[in-house]
Scaffold this motif. Structure first.
Motif, PDB file in Angstrom:
ATOM      1  N   LYS A 138       0.544  -1.435  -0.163  1.00  0.00           N
ATOM      2  CA  LYS A 138      -0.075  -0.578   0.161  1.00  0.00           C
ATOM      3  C   LYS A 138       0.998   1.196   0.158  1.00  0.00           C
ATOM      4  O   LYS A 138       0.193   2.321   0.181  1.00  0.00           O
ATOM      5  N   GLY A 139       2.337   0.973  -0.094  1.00  0.00           N
ATOM      6  CA  GLY A 139       3.199   2.303  -0.130  1.00  0.00           C
ATOM      7  C   GLY A 139       3.559   2.902   1.215  1.00  0.00           C
ATOM      8  O   GLY A 139       4.006   4.353   1.366  1.00  0.00           O
ATOM      9  N   LEU A 140       2.703   1.824   2.591  1.00  0.00           N
ATOM     10  CA  LEU A 140       3.687   2.540   4.177  1.00  0.00           C
ATOM     11  C   LEU A 140       4.516   2.043   4.393  1.00  0.00           C
ATOM     12  O   LEU A 140       5.152   1.174   3.947  1.00  0.00           O
ATOM     13  N   ILE A 141       5.273   2.670   5.117  1.00  0.00           N
ATOM     14  CA  ILE A 141       6.673   2.218   5.550  1.00  0.00           C
ATOM     15  C   ILE A 141       6.027   0.929   7.228  1.00  0.00           C
ATOM     16  O   ILE A 141       4.789   1.202   7.626  1.00  0.00           O
ATOM     17  N   PHE A 142       6.869  -0.058   7.138  1.00  0.00           N
ATOM     18  CA  PHE A 142       6.759  -0.327   7.679  1.00  0.00           C
ATOM     19  C   PHE A 142       7.655  -1.247   8.964  1.00  0.00           C
ATOM     20  O   PHE A 142       9.158  -1.190   7.510  1.00  0.00           O
ATOM     21  N   TYR A 143       7.988  -1.855   9.341  1.00  0.00           N
ATOM     22  CA  TYR A 143       9.042  -2.689   9.942  1.00  0.00           C
ATOM     23  C   TYR A 143       9.031  -4.231  10.107  1.00  0.00           C
ATOM     24  O   TYR A 143       7.876  -5.033  11.132  1.00  0.00           O
ATOM     25  N   PRO A 144       8.821  -5.387   9.105  1.00  0.00           N
ATOM     26  CA  PRO A 144       7.798  -6.614   9.248  1.00  0.00           C
ATOM     27  C   PRO A 144       9.259  -7.732  10.628  1.00  0.00           C
ATOM     28  O   PRO A 144      10.529  -7.462  10.501  1.00  0.00           O
ATOM     29  N   GLU A 145       8.288  -8.307  10.467  1.00  0.00           N
ATOM     30  CA  GLU A 145       9.078  -9.165  11.750  1.00  0.00           C
ATOM     31  C   GLU A 145       9.348 -10.976  10.746  1.00  0.00           C
ATOM     32  O   GLU A 145      10.160 -11.434  11.453  1.00  0.00           O
ATOM     33  N   ASN A 146       9.312 -10.641  10.483  1.00  0.00           N
ATOM     34  CA  ASN A 146       9.133 -11.868   8.951  1.00  0.00           C
ATOM     35  C   ASN A 146       9.986 -11.270   7.381  1.00  0.00           C
ATOM     36  O   ASN A 146       9.110 -10.523   7.388  1.00  0.00           O
ATOM     37  N   LEU A 147      10.648 -12.432   7.601  1.00  0.00           N
ATOM     38  CA  LEU A 147      11.077 -12.159   5.640  1.00  0.00           C
ATOM     39  C   LEU A 147       9.685 -12.165   5.002  1.00  0.00           C
ATOM     40  O   LEU A 147       9.580 -11.417   3.606  1.00  0.00           O
ATOM     41  N   SER A 148       8.598 -12.908   4.728  1.00  0.00           N
ATOM     42  CA  SER A 148       7.435 -13.183   4.154  1.00  0.00           C
ATOM     43  C   SER A 148       6.673 -12.119   4.001  1.00  0.00           C
ATOM     44  O   SER A 148       6.153 -11.919   3.235  1.00  0.00           O
ATOM     45  N   SER A 149       6.454 -11.581   4.753  1.00  0.00           N
ATOM     46  CA  SER A 149       5.534 -10.073   4.996  1.00  0.00           C
ATOM     47  C   SER A 149       6.042  -8.894   3.993  1.00  0.00           C
ATOM     48  O   SER A 149       5.615  -8.267   3.941  1.00  0.00           O
ATOM     49  N   ILE A 150       7.374  -9.497   3.302  1.00  0.00           N
ATOM     50  CA  ILE A 150       8.264  -7.891   2.415  1.00  0.00           C
ATOM     51  C   ILE A 150       8.043  -7.958   1.605  1.00  0.00           C
ATOM     52  O   ILE A 150       8.328  -9.492   0.458  1.00  0.00           O
ATOM     53  N   PRO A 151       7.705  -6.958   0.603  1.00  0.00           N
ATOM     54  CA  PRO A 151       6.868  -7.445  -1.131  1.00  0.00           C
ATOM     55  C   PRO A 151       8.607  -8.043  -1.553  1.00  0.00           C
ATOM     56  O   PRO A 151       9.541  -7.431  -1.755  1.00  0.00           O
ATOM     57  N   PRO A 152       8.853  -8.596  -2.753  1.00  0.00           N
ATOM     58  CA  PRO A 152      10.016  -9.122  -3.706  1.00  0.00           C
ATOM     59  C   PRO A 152      10.508  -8.066  -3.446  1.00  0.00           C
ATOM     60  O   PRO A 152      11.801  -8.100  -3.821  1.00  0.00           O
ATOM     61  N   ARG A 153       9.944  -6.728  -4.408  1.00  0.00           N
ATOM     62  CA  ARG A 153      10.946  -6.144  -4.989  1.00  0.00           C
ATOM     63  C   ARG A 153      11.438  -5.439  -4.083  1.00  0.00           C
ATOM     64  O   ARG A 153      12.700  -4.254  -4.179  1.00  0.00           O
ATOM     65  N   GLU A 154      10.986  -5.169  -2.905  1.00  0.00           N
ATOM     66  CA  GLU A 154      11.813  -4.630  -1.583  1.00  0.00           C
ATOM     67  C   GLU A 154      13.357  -5.450  -1.010  1.00  0.00           C
ATOM     68  O   GLU A 154      14.334  -4.823  -0.828  1.00  0.00           O
ATOM     69  N   PHE A 155      13.553  -6.874  -1.790  1.00  0.00           N
ATOM     70  CA  PHE A 155      14.487  -7.780  -1.623  1.00  0.00           C
ATOM     71  C   PHE A 155      15.834  -7.289  -2.590  1.00  0.00           C
ATOM     72  O   PHE A 155      17.269  -7.294  -1.644  1.00  0.00           O
ATOM     73  N   LEU A 156      15.496  -6.511  -3.403  1.00  0.00           N
ATOM     74  CA  LEU A 156      16.293  -5.661  -4.541  1.00  0.00           C
ATOM     75  C   LEU A 156      16.964  -5.152  -3.457  1.00  0.00           C
ATOM     76  O   LEU A 156      18.270  -4.225  -3.852  1.00  0.00           O
ATOM     77  N   LYS A 157      16.858  -3.714  -2.659  1.00  0.00           N
ATOM     78  CA  LYS A 157      17.066  -3.627  -1.778  1.00  0.00           C
ATOM     79  C   LYS A 157      17.754  -3.816  -0.679  1.00  0.00           C
ATOM     80  O   LYS A 157      18.944  -3.205  -0.298  1.00  0.00           O
ATOM     81  N   ALA A 158      17.186  -4.347  -0.059  1.00  0.00           N
ATOM     82  CA  ALA A 158      17.609  -5.506   0.941  1.00  0.00           C
ATOM     83  C   ALA A 158      19.123  -6.183   0.644  1.00  0.00           C
ATOM     84  O   ALA A 158      19.573  -5.958   1.492  1.00  0.00           O
ATOM     85  N   ARG A 159      19.078  -6.656  -0.206  1.00  0.00           N
ATOM     86  CA  ARG A 159      20.078  -7.490  -0.275  1.00  0.00           C
ATOM     87  C   ARG A 159      21.756  -6.608  -0.954  1.00  0.00           C
ATOM     88  O   ARG A 159      22.797  -7.094  -0.151  1.00  0.00           O
ATOM     89  N   LYS A 160      21.377  -5.199  -0.100  1.00  0.00           N
ATOM     90  CA  LYS A 160      22.507  -4.198  -0.480  1.00  0.00           C
ATOM     91  C   LYS A 160      22.761  -3.831   0.886  1.00  0.00           C
ATOM     92  O   LYS A 160      24.177  -3.740   0.911  1.00  0.00           O
ATOM     93  N   LEU A 161      22.083  -4.796   2.394  1.00  0.00           N
ATOM     94  CA  LEU A 161      22.987  -5.100   3.494  1.00  0.00           C
ATOM     95  C   LEU A 161      23.832  -6.142   2.819  1.00  0.00           C
ATOM     96  O   LEU A 161      23.980  -6.557   5.196  1.00  0.00           O
ATOM     97  N   ALA A 162      23.852  -7.237   2.879  1.00  0.00           N
ATOM     98  CA  ALA A 162      24.479  -8.350   2.927  1.00  0.00           C
ATOM     99  C   ALA A 162      25.943  -7.693   3.620  1.00  0.00           C
ATOM    100  O   ALA A 162      25.885  -6.924   3.237  1.00  0.00           O
TER     101      ALA A 162
END
Length: 286
Positions: A138-162
């Motif tokens: 919905k375009g809102l900021i949230f703090y996920p407790e589980n990976l499965s609740s993160i939209p796939p496109r957001e993983f592309l940003k998350a991978r930079k944190l490796a």
């Protein structure tokens, strides 16, 4: 590249992220055991691992998941890690990404796994998504407790944190984990960051009692209410076992077969005891 996750639902969302960026793609392996509950004493020995499996057999006995430990439907995590170590040894270019969100299940699994991978330091990366903001559908900021609740496109940003798990982490984290393993307690709770506290097997009982009244309630509904409303939750199989333990201890009334979640109902003992006694009328009164 090999990706490690600790919950089944995380596999699908990670694979959807691969579709958006093929260069990100790799094999996804799941560590299936829930190390946030159950015994951990000597867990890296054959005897300790078998003791843990036996504990799971007892927890699942008579319930909806009876037989899962031995019927082949659940993978052998020990064998999985042994094969993983062989692959890393045989191919020095292979790297491992360990994905974990801020929940006790992922963090406990991380500790169990990484304690076996020290010799591959520099090739084992961690993506620990704790207290990091993401944008939901919905375009809102949230703090996920589980990976499965993160939209796939957001993983592309998350991978930079490796980042590689540091040599210091490979020294300190296994020491902290081994202390927990030797305490002999059955429930682990995430306090924040990567800090886990331990509690007795009865930890969830008090919160469960809040959803039990003097009226009969199907155990499946009771567990559903608990999972939807309680701040700290765990797997339904563990909760089913705890409810059966409360019945066995005489703290709850039950009707039906004490098997699966849909097979019996429970109610509070105190309410049943508070019901007024039935006084039979004499023949003259009738």
């Amino acid at each position: 590249m090999i990706h490690i996750v600790f919950q089944y639902n995380d596999i699908e969302v990670l694979k959807k992220a691969f579709e958006l960026e093929p260069s990100f793609q790799g094999e996804v392996l799941e560590i299936q055991d829930d190390f946030a509950v159950g015994p951990l004493t000597d867990v890296y020995t054959a005897e300790g691992w078998e003791a843990r499996k036996q504990w799971w057999r007892e927890i699942l006995a008579g319930g909806d998941y009876q037989g899962k430990v031995d019927d082949g439907s659940v993978g052998d995590d020990v064998a999985k890690v042994a094969a993983l170590r062989q692959r890393l040894t045989g191919d020095e270019k292979e790297i491992l990404w360990v994905w974990a969100a801020q929940n006790k299940h992922d963090v406990s699994g991380y500790y169990w796994l990484m304690s076996q991978l020290k010799e591959f330091q520099g090739r084992v990366f961690i993506l620990y998504l704790n207290n990091l903001p993401f944008i939901n559908e919905k375009g809102l900021i949230f703090y996920p407790e589980n990976l499965s609740s993160i939209p796939p496109r957001e993983f592309l940003k998350a991978r930079k944190l490796a980042r590689p798990i540091t040599l210091s982490e490979f020294e300190i984290d296994p020491d902290e984990w081994n202390k927990l393993c030797q305490e002999g307690r059955g429930v682990r709770i995430l306090e924040g960051g990567k800090k886990l506290s331990q509690h007795d097997y009865t930890y969830y009982d008090e919160e469960l009692r809040k959803f039990i009244t003097g009226d009969w309630i199907k155990v499946s509904k009771l567990i559903s209410q608990f999972l939807n409303k309680a701040k700290q939750t765990t797997g339904d199989a563990y909760l089913l076992w705890r409810i059966k333990q409360l019945v066995a201890a005489g703290e709850l009334d039950a009707q039906g077969e004490l098997k699966g979640m849909k097979d019996f109902e429970v109610r509070g003992k105190a309410a049943a005891a508070a019901m007024p006694p039935v006084v039979e009328q004499s023949a003259t009164e009738k």
